[in-house]
Motif scaffolding. Structure first.
Motif, PDB file in Angstrom:
ATOM      1  N   GLY A 126       0.783  -1.232   0.000  1.00  0.00           N
ATOM      2  CA  GLY A 126       0.000   0.000   0.000  1.00  0.00           C
ATOM      3  C   GLY A 126       0.814   1.282   0.000  1.00  0.00           C
ATOM      4  N   GLY A 127       2.126   1.198  -0.010  1.00  0.00           N
ATOM      5  CA  GLY A 127       2.945   2.401   0.134  1.00  0.00           C
ATOM      6  C   GLY A 127       3.078   3.253  -1.121  1.00  0.00           C
ATOM      7  N   GLY A 128       2.444   2.865  -2.221  1.00  0.00           N
ATOM      8  CA  GLY A 128       2.652   3.650  -3.442  1.00  0.00           C
ATOM      9  C   GLY A 128       1.522   3.436  -4.433  1.00  0.00           C
ATOM     10  N   ASP A 129       1.880   3.452  -5.704  1.00  0.00           N
ATOM     11  CA  ASP A 129       0.863   3.279  -6.744  1.00  0.00           C
ATOM     12  C   ASP A 129       0.695   1.791  -7.090  1.00  0.00           C
ATOM     13  OD1 ASP A 129       3.223   2.774  -8.008  1.00  0.00           O
ATOM     14  OD2 ASP A 129       3.058   4.403  -9.469  1.00  0.00           O
ATOM     15  N   ARG A 130      -0.124   1.504  -8.099  1.00  0.00           N
ATOM     16  CA  ARG A 130      -0.368   0.124  -8.499  1.00  0.00           C
ATOM     17  C   ARG A 130       0.930  -0.566  -8.910  1.00  0.00           C
ATOM     18  NH1 ARG A 130      -3.010   0.521 -13.316  1.00  0.00           N
ATOM     19  NH2 ARG A 130      -4.287  -1.342 -13.300  1.00  0.00           N
ATOM     20  N   ARG A 131       1.793   0.174  -9.594  1.00  0.00           N
ATOM     21  CA  ARG A 131       3.051  -0.423 -10.022  1.00  0.00           C
ATOM     22  C   ARG A 131       3.884  -0.861  -8.819  1.00  0.00           C
ATOM     23  NH1 ARG A 131       8.296   0.574 -11.223  1.00  0.00           N
ATOM     24  NH2 ARG A 131       9.074  -0.459 -13.103  1.00  0.00           N
ATOM     25  N   HIS A 132       3.888  -0.026  -7.783  1.00  0.00           N
ATOM     26  CA  HIS A 132       4.632  -0.381  -6.572  1.00  0.00           C
ATOM     27  C   HIS A 132       4.084  -1.679  -5.977  1.00  0.00           C
ATOM     28  CE1 HIS A 132       6.362  -0.203  -2.539  1.00  0.00           C
ATOM     29  NE2 HIS A 132       5.130  -0.410  -2.094  1.00  0.00           N
ATOM     30  N   ALA A 133       2.761  -1.770  -5.892  1.00  0.00           N
ATOM     31  CA  ALA A 133       2.138  -2.958  -5.297  1.00  0.00           C
ATOM     32  C   ALA A 133       2.507  -4.216  -6.092  1.00  0.00           C
ATOM     33  CB  ALA A 133       0.615  -2.788  -5.256  1.00  0.00           C
ATOM     34  N   ILE A 134       2.397  -4.117  -7.399  1.00  0.00           N
ATOM     35  CA  ILE A 134       2.677  -5.289  -8.237  1.00  0.00           C
ATOM     36  C   ILE A 134       4.162  -5.629  -8.203  1.00  0.00           C
ATOM     37  CG2 ILE A 134       2.726  -6.028 -10.665  1.00  0.00           C
ATOM     38  CD1 ILE A 134      -0.071  -4.643 -10.867  1.00  0.00           C
ATOM     39  N   ARG A 135       5.001  -4.592  -8.126  1.00  0.00           N
ATOM     40  CA  ARG A 135       6.433  -4.835  -8.083  1.00  0.00           C
ATOM     41  C   ARG A 135       6.857  -5.557  -6.794  1.00  0.00           C
ATOM     42  NH1 ARG A 135      11.165  -3.957  -6.516  1.00  0.00           N
ATOM     43  NH2 ARG A 135      12.940  -3.832  -7.965  1.00  0.00           N
ATOM     44  N   CYS A 136       6.165  -5.281  -5.678  1.00  0.00           N
ATOM     45  CA  CYS A 136       6.459  -6.016  -4.440  1.00  0.00           C
ATOM     46  C   CYS A 136       6.303  -7.516  -4.681  1.00  0.00           C
ATOM     47  CB  CYS A 136       5.487  -5.620  -3.322  1.00  0.00           C
ATOM     48  SG  CYS A 136       5.763  -3.989  -2.645  1.00  0.00           S
ATOM     49  N   VAL A 137       5.269  -7.885  -5.419  1.00  0.00           N
ATOM     50  CA  VAL A 137       4.977  -9.301  -5.634  1.00  0.00           C
ATOM     51  C   VAL A 137       5.941  -9.902  -6.660  1.00  0.00           C
ATOM     52  CG1 VAL A 137       3.168 -10.974  -6.163  1.00  0.00           C
ATOM     53  CG2 VAL A 137       2.561  -8.783  -5.112  1.00  0.00           C
ATOM     54  N   THR A 138       6.181  -9.192  -7.768  1.00  0.00           N
ATOM     55  CA  THR A 138       7.120  -9.747  -8.763  1.00  0.00           C
ATOM     56  C   THR A 138       8.512  -9.886  -8.149  1.00  0.00           C
ATOM     57  OG1 THR A 138       7.551  -7.554  -9.747  1.00  0.00           O
ATOM     58  CG2 THR A 138       5.859  -8.909 -10.784  1.00  0.00           C
ATOM     59  N   ALA A 139       8.894  -8.952  -7.277  1.00  0.00           N
ATOM     60  CA  ALA A 139      10.224  -9.033  -6.656  1.00  0.00           C
ATOM     61  C   ALA A 139      10.352 -10.299  -5.813  1.00  0.00           C
ATOM     62  CB  ALA A 139      10.497  -7.793  -5.808  1.00  0.00           C
TER      63      ALA A 139
END
Lengths: 232, 232
Positions: A93-106
């Motif tokens: 939740g700390g940023g935009d949609r890209r941030h959220a998805i990037r947490c998971v891909t990482a």
């Protein structure tokens, strides 16, 4: 699993030694699966790496496959704990949609990148058993279903079946790409490139933003009953 | 390979019988790899399916792995011919970019969909040989490099390194997704769904149209010298 010092302290000395021995064997096998590869690794190699005897190994594990079962159970349980700990409302939740998805891909990239020998061993054995489900599947399902649950809470206006289908398809692509990169290492996709989580996050976003993707169909199978620890 | 009746006619009768016997064995093995699976298939099964004897099989093939080598060589050669025949300026040029890309994704989906037992056998054996290149790799490289060459002729304004990198990455995702769908069959991605070539074509387009994808890096490995029949 890290031992709880308190519970270790109350174990009888003999049982404690036995648990430590088992831990040393599993740690040795883990190192060899990544270093030497499961196919080449022999029970003798594990015994030597664990400062143990082959007899001691066979007291605890039926054979090399039995040892792999124990490694699989342990490694997947540990990874499932990380999914619970790192795919959270706070983290995503700390940023935009890209941030959220990037947490998971990482997290997905890291799992495949750090466990290539393990993934190869699991897939190789799975291929010998036609139509059996891969033991990695429940973990993949748990990861994507948890990510979707949190994504839907963060962006409730997108919490509908059409977006969910694109989300699932996007992450199936991520899982496939990472898995294939590890199975074909060294292959055309370099999973070690630090930019990989970004690239895959942008791919998921591109899939989700693509209005033309006809994902209103059965292209993604329904989750089989009892097939995993949750829906993707 | 289909026999040329003329060239068969000029062969001595004994050699002709021998070639037909070999053909029958390979056809039988092909059927069993897809039906029974490579791991479960025994030389006895192949002999029975080919109306032959186990002794005849061993006269022609060292062992089951030797037979798989022959199948791999033949199947990949046949598929390479299809790539040359079907990925052409005429076929790809009949419509828009989506049409061109869909021609290629359709061919890739069809290959994996129709040869799941073969792909599983090849990957399973490849996994036993750490760091070896998958025998499927040169075919994948040939397919993507030929597709790119024709795409660049059809849309010369896009024939630059940045678009090429996105094109390659997009098709690596397609290949990974199809491969993974077959290795995990039945898995979440249903490769049999007739909409799959469209979905994957749209995914490639989404990747190519995504301005944010940072594909100006080494994320896709350079094609190794001698590693295949062309660049991807």
């Amino acid at each position: 699993m890290d031992r709880d010092p308190y519970s270790e302290g109350v174990l009888p000395a003999k049982q404690l030694r036995s648990q430590r021995r088992r831990r040393a064997i599993l740690d040795a096998a883990n190192r060899l699966v990544e270093g030497l590869g499961y196919e080449r690794m022999k029970m003798e190699d594990i015994a030597a790496e664990a400062n143990s005897s082959v007899g001691t190994l066979y007291q605890r594990f039926r054979d090399k496959d039995g040892l792999l079962d124990a490694l699989v159970g342990e490694r997947l349980a540990r990874m499932a704990e990380r999914v619970d700990r790192e795919i959270t409302l706070e983290a995503l939740g700390g940023g935009d949609r890209r941030h959220a998805i990037r947490c998971v891909t990482a997290l997905i990239v890291e799992f495949f990148r750090d466990n290539p020998g393990f993934v190869r061993a699991v897939v190789a054995r799975h291929l010998g058993e036609k139509e059996a489900f891969s033991p990695l599947r429940p973990l993949a399902q748990k990861t994507v279903s948890r990510a979707w649950e949190i994504y839907g809470r963060l962006w409730p206006e997108e919490a509908n079946e059409a977006v969910r289908a694109r989300f699932r398809f996007g992450f199936q692509i991520v899982l496939s790409t990472c898995s294939n990169a590890v199975l074909n290492r060294p292959g055309p996709i370099l999973i070690d490139d630090p930019v990989m989580p970004d690239m895959l996050a942008d791919t998921v976003l591109a899939v989700m933003n693509s209005g033309t993707l006809p994902i209103d169909r059965a292209t993604i199978a329904p989750v089989p009953a009892g097939g995993g620890s949750g829906e993707t």
